[in-house]
Design a protein around this motif. Structure first.
Motif, PDB file in Angstrom:
ATOM      1  N   LYS A   1       0.824  -1.208   0.000  1.00 47.68           N
ATOM      2  CA  LYS A   1       0.000   0.000   0.000  1.00 47.68           C
ATOM      3  C   LYS A   1       0.861   1.262   0.000  1.00 47.68           C
ATOM      4  O   LYS A   1       0.457   2.305  -0.504  1.00 47.68           O
ATOM      5  CB  LYS A   1      -0.932  -0.007   1.207  1.00 47.68           C
ATOM      6  N   GLN A   2       2.044   1.149   0.563  1.00 51.33           N
ATOM      7  CA  GLN A   2       2.943   2.299   0.598  1.00 51.33           C
ATOM      8  C   GLN A   2       3.437   2.667  -0.802  1.00 51.33           C
ATOM      9  O   GLN A   2       3.570   3.853  -1.132  1.00 51.33           O
ATOM     10  CB  GLN A   2       4.133   1.996   1.510  1.00 51.33           C
ATOM     11  N   TYR A   3       3.683   1.654  -1.631  1.00 58.33           N
ATOM     12  CA  TYR A   3       4.241   1.911  -2.956  1.00 58.33           C
ATOM     13  C   TYR A   3       3.221   1.807  -4.098  1.00 58.33           C
ATOM     14  O   TYR A   3       3.392   2.440  -5.145  1.00 58.33           O
ATOM     15  CB  TYR A   3       5.385   0.934  -3.239  1.00 58.33           C
ATOM     16  N   PHE A   4       2.190   0.990  -3.915  1.00 54.48           N
ATOM     17  CA  PHE A   4       1.246   0.738  -5.016  1.00 54.48           C
ATOM     18  C   PHE A   4      -0.199   1.037  -4.612  1.00 54.48           C
ATOM     19  O   PHE A   4      -1.117   0.305  -5.005  1.00 54.48           O
ATOM     20  CB  PHE A   4       1.361  -0.720  -5.482  1.00 54.48           C
ATOM     21  N   ASN A   5      -0.409   2.086  -3.886  1.00 56.62           N
ATOM     22  CA  ASN A   5      -1.752   2.436  -3.428  1.00 56.62           C
ATOM     23  C   ASN A   5      -2.493   3.241  -4.499  1.00 56.62           C
ATOM     24  O   ASN A   5      -2.815   4.419  -4.326  1.00 56.62           O
ATOM     25  CB  ASN A   5      -1.672   3.238  -2.125  1.00 56.62           C
ATOM     26  N   PHE A   6      -2.743   2.576  -5.639  1.00 59.80           N
ATOM     27  CA  PHE A   6      -3.465   3.230  -6.729  1.00 59.80           C
ATOM     28  C   PHE A   6      -4.117   2.155  -7.586  1.00 59.80           C
ATOM     29  O   PHE A   6      -3.827   0.959  -7.445  1.00 59.80           O
ATOM     30  CB  PHE A   6      -2.525   4.095  -7.584  1.00 59.80           C
ATOM     31  N   THR A   7      -5.003   2.563  -8.458  1.00 57.56           N
ATOM     32  CA  THR A   7      -5.648   1.645  -9.397  1.00 57.56           C
ATOM     33  C   THR A   7      -4.992   1.795 -10.762  1.00 57.56           C
ATOM     34  O   THR A   7      -4.383   2.820 -11.081  1.00 57.56           O
ATOM     35  CB  THR A   7      -7.151   1.924  -9.524  1.00 57.56           C
ATOM     36  N   ILE A   8      -5.132   0.754 -11.573  1.00 61.95           N
ATOM     37  CA  ILE A   8      -4.518   0.729 -12.902  1.00 61.95           C
ATOM     38  C   ILE A   8      -5.607   0.448 -13.928  1.00 61.95           C
ATOM     39  O   ILE A   8      -6.437  -0.452 -13.740  1.00 61.95           O
ATOM     40  CB  ILE A   8      -3.421  -0.344 -12.980  1.00 61.95           C
TER      41      ILE A   8
END
Length: 421
Positions: free
Chosen positions: A232-239
């Motif tokens: 969540k710290q590095y990839f807390n986004f949607t694609i």
């Protein structure tokens, strides 16, 4: 080759045991084992000088172990130096008896051996066939080695007493298809009872946070003192993928075949792209970029090429890849597949290398290149459906109709020119 495999694995396993690993009650047995290795010249072998072919073909070695053949038995005499150039039937008898005699001596001493710690020999790399060795020749070598590992573990190494304190075991790392084709009887039961079947896939990607794969990836990213979720710290986004917007981990699950090495590659490419753009943390834009997608697609196809190279040569794989490029779409049904086969310019060569059209379709499914698309957009992938209880899962020919739908793997899109249409 089966005798040789047993003997060589014995040597590799036993030669790595140090004296301080042997308990007081096993010292005598260990000394006897080392003497036997020395008597058979195994202690003179190094990784640089070892050649399985010359080792097995050298009749001088087969006599140096010290055997004297008679009509009824073969006697062991350490230090005998008989040499003969002619491959007579008697020499062959002595040669074969040498292998068995070595194994019998070691098996007997193992019953007296006591170890302080567990000792394992990992055997890896047999699923990569050298390009200068034919498939037929290579399988004549490695399939007996697979059987030898099973026989040694089950029939000989199990003789070691006090196995709770110190056990000896050979661990073979190989693909499921190679294991199943090795000629073992009741292969299914051996998978259940004698194997660790590594399966990282999941049927419900929404529950990924509770899976072992997610926990492992978390450890890859974690800092020693961090209390925050690394992912969540590095990839807390949607694609975004077409008209859909996916949670980042769920997106990577669909982009991969749910293996740890896939995520290692994903993180490596992400890091490279971040450095190239001069940013510290990844963004959705980085993942969606053509550079990222093409880099991961290249990795996927290279992995596929390596897996196929066990069975097929370079020209056959190129032919197969050319066939895939002729689809020009991610989705197809079986009727269209048959039409593409008939229109393919090199269909005769394709048939010679891969068999009937359905056989090639099975190959594509077995190597996770395509999925069966069922109602409500459920994608049935080999790597998701294959479990230890359902290890031989495949496409049922009678269930495939002209309207049956299939989809190529997402990550094959860039390398093969397949697009969402």
């Amino acid at each position: 080759m089966l005798h040789f495999g047993r003997q060589f694995f014995h040597y590799k396993l036993l030669s790595t045991i140090e004296e301080d690993e042997v308990s007081f009650w096993g010292v005598s047995a260990m000394r006897s084992i080392k003497k036997t290795l020395d008597d058979f010249n195994f202690t003179k072998i190094t990784m640089d000088t070892f050649s399985p072919v010359s080792f097995m073909d050298n009749i001088k070695f087969s006599m140096q172990g010290g055997f004297e053949a008679s009509d009824n038995n073969a006697k062991f005499h350490s230090g005998t130096n008989a040499t003969s150039e002619n491959q007579t039937s008697m020499q062959k008898h002595v040669y074969e008896d040498n292998w068995q005699k070595f194994i019998n001596i070691i098996a007997s001493e193992l019953e007296r051996l006591r170890l302080k710690k567990n000792h394992y020999l990992f055997v890896d790399g047999i699923d990569t066939r050298p390009t200068d060795i034919s498939y037929a020749e290579y399988t004549e070598c490695i399939y007996p080695l697979v059987r030898a590992v099973y026989d040694l573990n089950n029939d000989i190494l199990s003789h070691v007493k006090d196995r709770a304190k110190g056990r000896l075991q050979i661990v073979l790392l190989t693909r499921l298809d190679i294991f199943l084709n090795a000629g073992l009887s009741n292969a299914g039961s051996k998978i259940s009872d004698n194997s660790a079947f590594l399966n990282w896939s999941m049927t419900n990607e929404k529950q990924y946070s509770s899976t072992d794969l997610y926990k492992l990836v978390q450890k890859m990213l974690s800092a020693p003192d961090s209390k925050e979720s690394p992912w969540k710290q590095y990839f807390n986004f949607t694609i975004d993928r077409g008209s859909k917007s996916l949670d980042s981990f769920a997106y990577f699950l669909r982009l991969s075949t749910s293996k740890p090495r896939d995520f290692v590659k994903i993180l490596k490419i992400t890091k490279e792209q971040c450095e190239a753009h001069g940013i510290q943390n990844p963004t959705a834009k980085i993942i969606e970029s053509d550079l990222f997608q093409r880099a991961y697609s290249t990795y996927f196809v290279d992995t596929l090429r390596t897996a196929l190279s066990f069975y097929y040569d370079e020209n056959e794989i190129k032919l197969f890849f050319d066939f895939i490029r002729s689809f020009n779409s991610c989705f197809f049904n079986y009727a269209r597949y048959q039409g593409i086969w008939q229109e393919f310019a090199s269909k005769e060569q394709l048939h010679k290398a891969f068999g009937e059209p359905f056989e090639l379709l099975e190959l594509m499914f077995d190597f996770n290149l395509i999925a069966v698309v069922e109602e409500e957009s459920y994608y049935r992938w080999k790597y998701r459906e294959c479990t230890i209880a359902n290890y031989d899962y495949g496409i049922e020919k009678n269930a495939v109709k002209p309207e049956t739908n299939f989809m190529f793997h997402w990550t094959a899109e860039k390398e093969f020119g397949l697009y969402l249409k």
